[in-house]
Write an enzyme that holds these catalytic residues in place. Structure first.
Site: not given
Length: 572
Positions: A373, A395-396, A417, A476
């Site tokens: 993250q 990520q993120d 994500d 998701r």
């Protein structure tokens, strides 16, 4: 078989507190599912009296009407202190005059605000404990997030007073939904900060937050319920007979700012690395900006790479950052989860003050996929707008944490994500790029975090482009009621035929709300899409219209164009 409804097992008694007698509701001892059903039946039994009783007498020991009783039970559902909760709401009610459904809601909201303030005091006591670095940061996160909740509940209370004073309109309703939705999610973010710890301290914090989280959820559910009842007064219209390309919260003066070149506009501060401006760091410029400003404060950031982490607190309102273009003015950092930061604190730039606008900037986190993250931009700013900006990470990348947000002609890069959070956001005419993840990782664009069906949150990606360079899934479900739609959007050939990916097992597949409406391109075929109960092929334009700027983020009025059309509703 017992024929008496279980809700009749509720005992109505009197309790004594500070020499005053209060009505107490003693719930039956039932399993949780039966308890919830009993509450539902009781509310159904009592709600018919609402239409016949638009105004009722104040609560008294001998004169408890069905209307407030049902609402008080609902406000106190799931609360550990079943005797104290009703009496607390009654205390608040006594100062509100004639008892109507809105006054019961108002009283419950005031009680919830008081509980949130107490939770801040409790969390503050954990400061200074001998704990790990991440736990220290998580505690600081919790304090700030609970302060967010206190602010959002206070805003809601003021707006509720407007409604009780007869000033009810669509703007107030949109505000209440947005602010209560945000207040409900902050406590989850607090607890998420303890990921990677031994969870011992987390359990104490969780216990401290349990009641305030439940109360906020109950108030939000009550508000949703009252909004659909027969006595609901009509909304007054606040729409303006204008047509333009900007959301209604961007003022008449700001329209000029967004179509004027930086060197030709009036600016309040200039940031430049070479010393030719007022400041050499963006952080210094923001620190010197006025707090709680009601007018736009413009900071022009000249081209250059600014290596700093920026945290614009909630008091820094109506700030506008203007750069020299994507890739020209760059704010960059590399904070990441593996360094011990919480995800919330990894952001290169974090924005919390209302009414933030950014234009022609790049927000970047260079931590790379191996550091997990690592947020480039986190937004908690209500009614914020991002125009021609780039968010670059892995990520993120883009943390749409809470409240109403609008993105136009932006670029977003990432792996897992990389558009996530629980705000209400519309992304229009944006380009979404995927990057190479770690081995065995699957690329997912969105992870929306709606935790309650009553929250007015979700992601709407409209008239945009998914330019996938890796096998890619649209999203998701991070939380139980995750909500995301793609509309009139181009999807490249590497968007996988299934479209969407599970979080784990069958979690949230029945309760999420994912939809696709008239997308196109080689990855847009619907024939192989998932068959989850919560997935929808949207065929009705009226259903799709709910997720447009005009309705989803309350952008009902628009300002003059900049030469590129903004779409208030659907393009087709």
């Amino acid at each position: 078989m017992q024929t008496t409804p279980e809700f009749l097992a509720y005992k109505i008694t009197f309790c004594k507190n500070n020499n005053h007698r209060y009505l107490c509701l003693s719930p039956p001892t039932l399993p949780p599912k039966k308890m919830a059903f009993a509450n539902f039946l009781l509310i159904l039994l009592l709600l018919p009296s609402f239409q016949a009783l638009p105004d009722v007498n104040p609560l008294k020991e001998q004169n408890l009407t069905a209307q407030p009783l049902a609402l008080i039970i609902q406000a106190c559902t799931g609360i550990d202190s079943q005797d104290l909760c009703p009496s607390t709401i009654q205390d608040e009610l006594q100062s509100l005059g004639p008892q109507t459904p809105s006054s019961v809601l108002h009283a419950a909201l005031r009680a919830t605000l008081n509980e949130a303030r107490q939770a801040v005091e409790t969390i503050t006591k954990f400061t200074g404990l001998s704990v790990s670095y991440r736990e220290q940061i998580a505690i600081e996160d919790c304090k700030e997030l609970l302060d967010f909740s206190v602010s959002e509940l206070a805003w809601s209370l003021a707006e509720m007073q407007n409604i009780r004073d007869g000033n009810r309109n669509a703007e107030y309703e949109g505000n209440l939904k947005a602010w209560l939705s945000a207040a409900l999610s902050n406590q989850d973010t607090c607890l998420e900060g303890f990921e990677g710890t031994d969870r011992h301290l987390e359990n104490f914090v969780r216990g401290s937050l349990k009641q305030v989280t439940q109360l906020i959820g109950n108030v939000l559910a009550m508000y949703t319920q009252l909004n659909s009842l027969p006595f609901r007064p009509p909304l007054s219209s606040i729409s303006k007979n204008k047509s333009s390309n900007f959301p209604e919260w961007i003022t008449d003066g700001d329209q000029e700012l967004l179509r004027t070149k930086p060197r030709g506009m009036h600016v309040d501060a200039v940031v430049s690395l070479d010393g030719s401006g007022h400041y050499q760091t963006i952080t210094d410029a923001i620190n010197e900006a006025p707090s709680y400003s009601n007018r736009r404060y413009i900071i022009y950031v000249k081209k250059g790479v600014y290596k700093e982490n920026i945290d614009m607190k909630r008091k820094k309102t109506n700030i506008m950052l203007v750069g020299d273009g994507i890739g020209q003015t760059v704010v960059t950092g590399n904070r990441n989860f593996l360094q011990g930061w919480t995800t919330f604190r990894t952001a290169t730039v974090a924005v919390s003050g209302k009414g933030f606008i950014a234009r022609d900037l790049t927000f970047r986190n260079t931590a790379g996929p191996q550091n997990h993250q690592a947020v480039a931009l986190r937004v908690d700013s209500d009614q914020s707008a991002f125009y021609r900006c780039s968010m670059e990470g892995y990520q993120d990348t883009l943390y749409i944490h809470s409240l109403r947000q609008f993105y136009r002609e932006c670029k977003i890069y990432g792996t897992i994500d990389f558009i996530f959070g629980n705000g209400a956001a519309v992304l229009q005419n944006c380009k979404i790029f995927t990057r190479v993840p770690l081995p065995l990782q699957k690329v997912t664009i969105t992870a929306q975090g709606r935790k309650s069906p009553h929250q007015r949150t979700g992601f709407s990606i409209q008239n945009s482009y998914i330019l996938a360079t890796q096998p890619t899934y649209l999203g998701r479900p991070w939380k139980q009621y995750s909500r995301t739609v793609f509309m009139n959007t181009y999807m490249g050939g590497l968007v996988q035929p299934r479209g969407w990916l599970e979080w784990y097992g069958d979690f949230a597949l029945r309760t999420l709300w994912y939809g696709e409406y008239r997308n196109y391109g080689p990855g847009a075929s619907l024939s192989g899409r998932v068959k989850w109960p919560g997935y929808h092929i949207i065929r009705d334009a009226s259903a799709a219209n709910f997720f447009t700027v005009g309705r989803f983020i309350d952008g009902r009025s628009w300002l003059p164009a900049t030469g590129v059309k903004f779409t208030v509703g659907l393009s087709n």
